[in-house]
Write an enzyme that holds these catalytic residues in place. Structure first.
Site, PDB file in Angstrom:
ATOM      1  N   ASP A   1       0.853  -1.187   0.000  1.00 41.05           N
ATOM      2  CA  ASP A   1       0.000   0.000   0.000  1.00 41.05           C
ATOM      3  C   ASP A   1       0.888   1.235   0.000  1.00 41.05           C
ATOM      4  O   ASP A   1       1.772   1.366   0.846  1.00 41.05           O
ATOM      5  CB  ASP A   1      -0.873   0.037   1.261  1.00 41.05           C
ATOM      6  CG  ASP A   1      -2.028  -0.952   1.169  1.00 41.05           C
ATOM      7  OD1 ASP A   1      -2.174  -1.589   0.109  1.00 41.05           O
ATOM      8  OD2 ASP A   1      -2.770  -1.079   2.149  1.00 41.05           O
TER       9      ASP A   1
ATOM     10  N   ASP B   1     -13.838  -6.755  -4.472  1.00 42.09           N
ATOM     11  CA  ASP B   1     -13.948  -6.991  -3.027  1.00 42.09           C
ATOM     12  C   ASP B   1     -15.324  -7.576  -2.776  1.00 42.09           C
ATOM     13  O   ASP B   1     -16.336  -6.963  -3.160  1.00 42.09           O
ATOM     14  CB  ASP B   1     -13.811  -5.674  -2.255  1.00 42.09           C
ATOM     15  CG  ASP B   1     -12.419  -5.060  -2.414  1.00 42.09           C
ATOM     16  OD1 ASP B   1     -11.462  -5.814  -2.696  1.00 42.09           O
ATOM     17  OD2 ASP B   1     -12.300  -3.827  -2.278  1.00 42.09           O
TER      18      ASP B   1
END
Lengths: 252, 209
Positions: free
Chosen positions: A11, A130
């Site tokens: 990230d 997701d």
């Protein structure tokens, strides 16, 4: 025969890796290029960089990160997070990324998948999904915006639609399993594997080498992605690969 | 000096950076006259075959490449840049290629001999089977894994041009060569150490700097 891919995910916020990665022997633990090199040396087959910058400046910095990674590494990498237009896709790929990952933007405007695939080929377009299991309806629902926004899509429907529109790969994250370290979401992965003809990357739930073995042998996932178990040195890409190799799974 | 052929359809950034890491001088040119004096050339390529042939033509590179091959100048085609060197491709209807290697480009059938389906594109790391280890391009390149990503594949009866293949439901031509014209289906600049060694062999062994 293709080897099973192990993919660490980083990230990145404003050009720095966040989530506190705990490697030794790195002077600057927040430098994406240094960390990418470590993973490369450990045998990572591919890398995913997820840009979580909120600002415009942060997004610009991401392009510098992409250029640096492409300058110094000879393995493929994917960039996701905040890619909303064909121009964003072009800029990311022209600066050295091999693939872009589209998530919320693809749900909001599915034509973006087709635009990217027509221009650069499907192999460059990863659609990240997701999904969370809905206990009442007994189905997996697709979420966007980092899991905050439920959509009307059921996961196998959306995965098939994404492939029909030109997605070359599906990066499938189980929100139920994410961060739990109890293993990948095998039923979810199996459901999607059954209906799509492109590679599926399993994500969410990796806690041990055994979990990688499970996901590769029980649902035949093409690749598996993990973040924290690698970042926090609970295991290394190398360890996972030797575990898999001993048990007859083809790895590089 | 290596000339990188820029016809608007390659990932030039990664190739250029790979050459820099190898300390190989290069220049990028979008017209033949800009890179006409180089000692060797790289023909990259990402995208669709018909678009690429058209772009090569628009940039004036079709006669240029053929001429350089005739003169025996080393050329390395990468990915789509390799496919363009064959006679034709069925991608987007039948399209004529450069015809410098015998064979055609066909889509992976996606179904094997037993009728079971498999995934297309062929995407990921796959092992090389080396057939002609004595070639300079393959100096110190073993039966390593390299990174493939393609939906179309070379079909040829001329086994003498197959330096290396890989297995993905059929025999996939991976490294091709004849004289000073060589090519790989995979991206050497994305294939870790063995890929970098191939590039280095091309630039430093095949090309006389």
């Amino acid at each position: 025969m293709l080897s099973k891919r192990i993919i660490p995910c980083l990230d990145v916020k404003d050009g720095r890796v966040v989530k506190g990665i705990q490697f030794v022997d790195i002077r600057d633990a927040g430098d994406p290029v240094e960390l990418a090199k470590v993973y490369d040396q450990q045998g990572a087959d591919e890398l995913v960089f997820l840009d979580i910058s909120a600002s415009h400046e942060g997004k610009k910095t991401m392009i510098d990160v992409v250029r640096s990674v492409a300058s110094e590494l000879a393995i493929p990498f994917t960039v996701g997070g905040g890619i909303r237009t064909l121009e964003d896709i072009k800029e990311t790929l022209r600066n050295g990324a091999d693939k872009v990952s589209l998530n919320s933007s693809a749900v909001q405007r599915p034509e973006l998948i087709t635009e990217g695939a027509d221009y650069f080929g499907s192999q460059c377009i990863v659609v990240a999904i997701d999904a969370r299991y809905d206990e009442d309806l007994k189905l997996w629902r697709v979420y966007t915006h980092g899991g905050r926004t439920p959509t009307d899509w059921e996961v196998t429907d959306w995965a098939q639609e994404a492939v029909r529109l030109g997605a070359g790969e599906i990066l499938l994250t189980s929100m139920n399993k994410d961060g739990e370290k109890t293993g990948f979401d095998l039923p979810l992965l199996e459901a999607v594997q059954k209906v799509v003809s492109v590679p599926v990357i399993a994500s969410g739930g990796a806690g041990s080498s055994e979990h990688f073995y499970e996901v590769f042998t029980e649902v035949d996932a093409d690749a598996a992605l993990a973040a924290s178990i690698f970042h926090y040195k609970e295991t290394s890409v190398m360890n996972v690969k030797s575990y898999l190799k001993e048990r007859g799974v083809t790895v590089r | 000096m290596i000339g990188i052929i820029d016809y608007g359809m390659g990932n030039l950034f990664s190739v250029s950076k790979a050459l820099e890491r190898l300390d190989v001088p290069y220049k990028v040119g979008d017209r033949p006259e800009k890179i006409s004096e180089c000692d060797g050339y790289i023909l990259p390529g990402v995208g669709a075959f018909p678009d690429a042939m058209k772009a090569l033509g628009d940039h004036g590179f079709i006669p240029f490449i053929k001429e350089k091959v005739n003169e025996g100048v080393p050329i390395y085609g990468i990915c789509l840049g390799m496919q363009l060197l064959f006679e034709s491709s069925e991608e987007g209807g039948q399209t004529e290629g450069l015809g410098l290697f015998p064979g055609t480009i066909v889509k992976f059938p996606g179904v094997d001999e037993n009728g079971s389906s498999y995934k297309v594109p062929h995407m990921g790391w796959n092992r090389l089977n080396i057939h002609q280890p004595d070639k300079g391009l393959l100096n110190e390149v073993g039966e390593d894994f390299v990174y493939f990503v393609h939906s179309f594949v070379v079909q040829t009866d001329h086994r003498e041009i197959l330096y290396a293949t890989s297995d993905y439901h059929l025999e996939v031509p991976a490294i091709i060569g004849r004289g000073n014209l060589v090519a790989s289906q995979f991206h050497p600049e994305k294939s870790g150490e063995p890929g970098m060694r191939l590039l280095e062999n091309f630039c430093k062994v095949m090309v006389k700097q």
